[in-house]
Scaffold this motif. Structure first.
Motif, PDB file in Angstrom:
ATOM      1  N   ALA A  10       0.818  -1.218   0.000  1.00  0.00           N
ATOM      2  CA  ALA A  10       0.000   0.000   0.000  1.00  0.00           C
ATOM      3  C   ALA A  10       0.848   1.263   0.000  1.00  0.00           C
ATOM      4  O   ALA A  10       0.362   2.355  -0.284  1.00  0.00           O
ATOM      5  N   SER A  11       2.125   1.125   0.285  1.00  0.00           N
ATOM      6  CA  SER A  11       3.003   2.295   0.407  1.00  0.00           C
ATOM      7  C   SER A  11       3.741   2.582  -0.889  1.00  0.00           C
ATOM      8  O   SER A  11       3.995   1.683  -1.688  1.00  0.00           O
ATOM      9  N   LYS A  12       4.086   3.838  -1.083  1.00  0.00           N
ATOM     10  CA  LYS A  12       4.865   4.240  -2.255  1.00  0.00           C
ATOM     11  C   LYS A  12       6.345   4.064  -1.966  1.00  0.00           C
ATOM     12  O   LYS A  12       6.800   4.247  -0.840  1.00  0.00           O
ATOM     13  N   VAL A  13       7.107   3.725  -3.010  1.00  0.00           N
ATOM     14  CA  VAL A  13       8.549   3.528  -2.876  1.00  0.00           C
ATOM     15  C   VAL A  13       9.276   4.821  -3.244  1.00  0.00           C
ATOM     16  O   VAL A  13       8.994   5.424  -4.285  1.00  0.00           O
ATOM     17  N   TYR A  14      10.222   5.233  -2.398  1.00  0.00           N
ATOM     18  CA  TYR A  14      11.010   6.442  -2.646  1.00  0.00           C
ATOM     19  C   TYR A  14      12.488   6.069  -2.739  1.00  0.00           C
ATOM     20  O   TYR A  14      13.006   5.314  -1.912  1.00  0.00           O
ATOM     21  N   GLN A  15      13.143   6.589  -3.762  1.00  0.00           N
ATOM     22  CA  GLN A  15      14.552   6.278  -3.999  1.00  0.00           C
ATOM     23  C   GLN A  15      15.462   7.164  -3.143  1.00  0.00           C
ATOM     24  O   GLN A  15      15.217   8.357  -2.986  1.00  0.00           O
ATOM     25  N   ILE A  16      16.493   6.557  -2.615  1.00  0.00           N
ATOM     26  CA  ILE A  16      17.530   7.295  -1.885  1.00  0.00           C
ATOM     27  C   ILE A  16      18.691   7.438  -2.859  1.00  0.00           C
ATOM     28  O   ILE A  16      19.602   6.610  -2.904  1.00  0.00           O
ATOM     29  N   ASP A  17      18.677   8.484  -3.673  1.00  0.00           N
ATOM     30  CA  ASP A  17      19.591   8.523  -4.814  1.00  0.00           C
ATOM     31  C   ASP A  17      20.384   9.823  -4.958  1.00  0.00           C
ATOM     32  O   ASP A  17      20.967  10.076  -6.015  1.00  0.00           O
ATOM     33  N   ASN A  18      20.423  10.643  -3.903  1.00  0.00           N
ATOM     34  CA  ASN A  18      21.307  11.813  -3.929  1.00  0.00           C
ATOM     35  C   ASN A  18      22.661  11.414  -3.356  1.00  0.00           C
ATOM     36  O   ASN A  18      22.777  11.135  -2.161  1.00  0.00           O
ATOM     37  N   LEU A  19      23.680  11.375  -4.198  1.00  0.00           N
ATOM     38  CA  LEU A  19      25.035  11.054  -3.730  1.00  0.00           C
ATOM     39  C   LEU A  19      25.632  12.306  -3.096  1.00  0.00           C
ATOM     40  O   LEU A  19      25.902  13.288  -3.791  1.00  0.00           O
ATOM     41  N   ILE A  20      25.843  12.291  -1.785  1.00  0.00           N
ATOM     42  CA  ILE A  20      26.315  13.491  -1.084  1.00  0.00           C
ATOM     43  C   ILE A  20      27.716  13.331  -0.515  1.00  0.00           C
ATOM     44  O   ILE A  20      28.274  14.282   0.034  1.00  0.00           O
ATOM     45  N   ASP A  21      28.302  12.132  -0.641  1.00  0.00           N
ATOM     46  CA  ASP A  21      29.679  11.951  -0.184  1.00  0.00           C
ATOM     47  C   ASP A  21      30.262  10.722  -0.872  1.00  0.00           C
ATOM     48  O   ASP A  21      29.578   9.714  -1.061  1.00  0.00           O
ATOM     49  N   GLY A  22      31.529  10.798  -1.264  1.00  0.00           N
ATOM     50  CA  GLY A  22      32.223   9.653  -1.829  1.00  0.00           C
ATOM     51  C   GLY A  22      31.825   9.336  -3.255  1.00  0.00           C
ATOM     52  O   GLY A  22      31.326  10.189  -3.998  1.00  0.00           O
ATOM     53  N   GLN A  23      32.017   8.070  -3.632  1.00  0.00           N
ATOM     54  CA  GLN A  23      31.740   7.619  -4.992  1.00  0.00           C
ATOM     55  C   GLN A  23      31.027   6.267  -4.974  1.00  0.00           C
ATOM     56  O   GLN A  23      31.214   5.466  -4.061  1.00  0.00           O
ATOM     57  N   ILE A  24      30.212   6.023  -6.010  1.00  0.00           N
ATOM     58  CA  ILE A  24      29.521   4.752  -6.204  1.00  0.00           C
ATOM     59  C   ILE A  24      29.854   4.253  -7.596  1.00  0.00           C
ATOM     60  O   ILE A  24      29.731   5.001  -8.574  1.00  0.00           O
ATOM     61  N   THR A  25      30.244   3.003  -7.698  1.00  0.00           N
ATOM     62  CA  THR A  25      30.644   2.470  -9.003  1.00  0.00           C
ATOM     63  C   THR A  25      29.439   2.020  -9.833  1.00  0.00           C
ATOM     64  O   THR A  25      29.410   2.223 -11.043  1.00  0.00           O
ATOM     65  N   ASP A  26      28.437   1.391  -9.183  1.00  0.00           N
ATOM     66  CA  ASP A  26      27.248   0.923  -9.895  1.00  0.00           C
ATOM     67  C   ASP A  26      26.157   0.615  -8.878  1.00  0.00           C
ATOM     68  O   ASP A  26      26.335   0.806  -7.672  1.00  0.00           O
ATOM     69  N   ASP A  27      25.019   0.101  -9.364  1.00  0.00           N
ATOM     70  CA  ASP A  27      23.881  -0.167  -8.482  1.00  0.00           C
ATOM     71  C   ASP A  27      24.140  -1.319  -7.516  1.00  0.00           C
ATOM     72  O   ASP A  27      23.476  -1.428  -6.486  1.00  0.00           O
ATOM     73  N   GLU A  28      25.093  -2.187  -7.835  1.00  0.00           N
ATOM     74  CA  GLU A  28      25.435  -3.265  -6.919  1.00  0.00           C
ATOM     75  C   GLU A  28      26.306  -2.754  -5.776  1.00  0.00           C
ATOM     76  O   GLU A  28      26.281  -3.304  -4.675  1.00  0.00           O
ATOM     77  N   ASP A  29      27.067  -1.713  -6.046  1.00  0.00           N
ATOM     78  CA  ASP A  29      27.920  -1.103  -5.028  1.00  0.00           C
ATOM     79  C   ASP A  29      27.069  -0.478  -3.927  1.00  0.00           C
ATOM     80  O   ASP A  29      27.255  -0.746  -2.744  1.00  0.00           O
ATOM     81  N   LEU A  30      26.093   0.349  -4.313  1.00  0.00           N
ATOM     82  CA  LEU A  30      25.195   0.958  -3.339  1.00  0.00           C
ATOM     83  C   LEU A  30      23.955   1.491  -4.039  1.00  0.00           C
ATOM     84  O   LEU A  30      24.046   2.268  -4.988  1.00  0.00           O
ATOM     85  N   LYS A  31      22.810   1.062  -3.540  1.00  0.00           N
ATOM     86  CA  LYS A  31      21.520   1.545  -4.007  1.00  0.00           C
ATOM     87  C   LYS A  31      20.523   1.320  -2.881  1.00  0.00           C
ATOM     88  O   LYS A  31      20.607   0.325  -2.165  1.00  0.00           O
ATOM     89  N   ALA A  32      19.569   2.238  -2.708  1.00  0.00           N
ATOM     90  CA  ALA A  32      18.639   2.072  -1.603  1.00  0.00           C
ATOM     91  C   ALA A  32      17.303   2.750  -1.894  1.00  0.00           C
ATOM     92  O   ALA A  32      17.224   3.673  -2.704  1.00  0.00           O
ATOM     93  N   GLU A  33      16.259   2.273  -1.208  1.00  0.00           N
ATOM     94  CA  GLU A  33      14.927   2.852  -1.309  1.00  0.00           C
ATOM     95  C   GLU A  33      14.219   2.695   0.030  1.00  0.00           C
ATOM     96  O   GLU A  33      14.624   1.881   0.872  1.00  0.00           O
ATOM     97  N   TRP A  34      13.162   3.493   0.221  1.00  0.00           N
ATOM     98  CA  TRP A  34      12.430   3.407   1.481  1.00  0.00           C
ATOM     99  C   TRP A  34      10.939   3.588   1.234  1.00  0.00           C
ATOM    100  O   TRP A  34      10.523   4.092   0.203  1.00  0.00           O
TER     101      TRP A  34
END
Length: 239
Positions: A57-81
């Motif tokens: 019943a809930s909507k999914v929101y992406q946590i996708d603002n990179l504010i520190d460091g680096q991410i190589t790809d979606d397997e490295d770091l990706k999140a939602e809430w």
């Protein structure tokens, strides 16, 4: 004539560049005022770290603002809430994709794999959590393999479970409104941000590799951890 055309060309390019920068600035400002809908639930979620049917019943929101460091790809770091509310509790479920799980900074879990939750219980976001001490702001730190805690007020009445997954880990948490001294209703608003820290390198103890955020676009001077005004807004919906 050639000089005139070149001069006009330079001026036009400068105007276009300024317009582009202004447009980017407007988009950045807009994205720091995200709004999430918190759907009411009559059934209480089972807090077990598993995404059951109730959460659909809930909507999914992406946590996708990179504010520190680096991410190589979606397997490295990706999140939602996602989030729900009942008469007594606020519920959040955070899903993290993280291919390298690491906890090697004792006493400083924000430098390791951790979820951070920031709230302003009445959406009146002050300049600081501390000066003067506030009664409407709360911050929860959720290290991946350690007990979570409320770092600003010392409240410990929330219920939470973290679970390992093949691609990362999850957090499911229930926060009682009695901790915040509020009684939400349809249309009630709170301040909110959700962030995830990532640590991948075991040879670089005491330093995280990346940090992502749902609302805030900066981690300068501690970011939303020290400035509640960087939170977005969540609205309680009674469907």
């Amino acid at each position: 004539m050639s000089f005139f055309l070149k001069t006009m060309s330079v001026i036009c390019c400068a105007i276009c560049l300024l317009s582009f920068q202004k447009s980017k600035g407007q988009e950045k400002q807009k994205s720091e005022n995200n709004i999430a809908n918190v759907v009411k639930t009559e059934k209480v979620p089972i807090i077990d770290g598993k995404l059951d049917e109730l959460w659909k019943a809930s909507k999914v929101y992406q946590i996708d603002n990179l504010i520190d460091g680096q991410i190589t790809d979606d397997e490295d770091l990706k999140a939602e809430w996602r989030t729900l509310w009942s008469r007594t509790h606020l519920y959040l479920f955070v899903t993290v994709v993280d291919d390298k799980k690491l906890m090697d900074s004792p006493g400083h879990s924000y430098l390791d794999d951790q979820i951070e939750l920031f709230f302003t219980s009445d959406n009146k976001k002050p300049k600081s959590y501390f000066e003067p001490p506030t009664t409407n702001t709360f911050a929860y730190e959720n290290p991946r393999n350690e007990k979570s805690f409320e770092s600003h007020k010392g409240k410990a009445n929330h219920i939470e479970v973290k679970a390992e997954t093949p691609t990362g880990w999850t957090l499911e948490i229930a926060i009682p409104f009695s901790d915040w001294n509020i009684d939400p209703y349809n249309g009630y608003k709170i301040g909110l941000d959700v962030q995830v820290n990532d640590d991948d390198d075991p040879t670089d103890q005491g330093k995280r590799d990346a940090k992502i955020s749902w609302n805030s676009l900066t981690d300068v001077d501690g970011g939303v951890a020290f400035n509640p005004r960087l939170q977005g807004t969540a609205i309680f919906i009674d469907k």
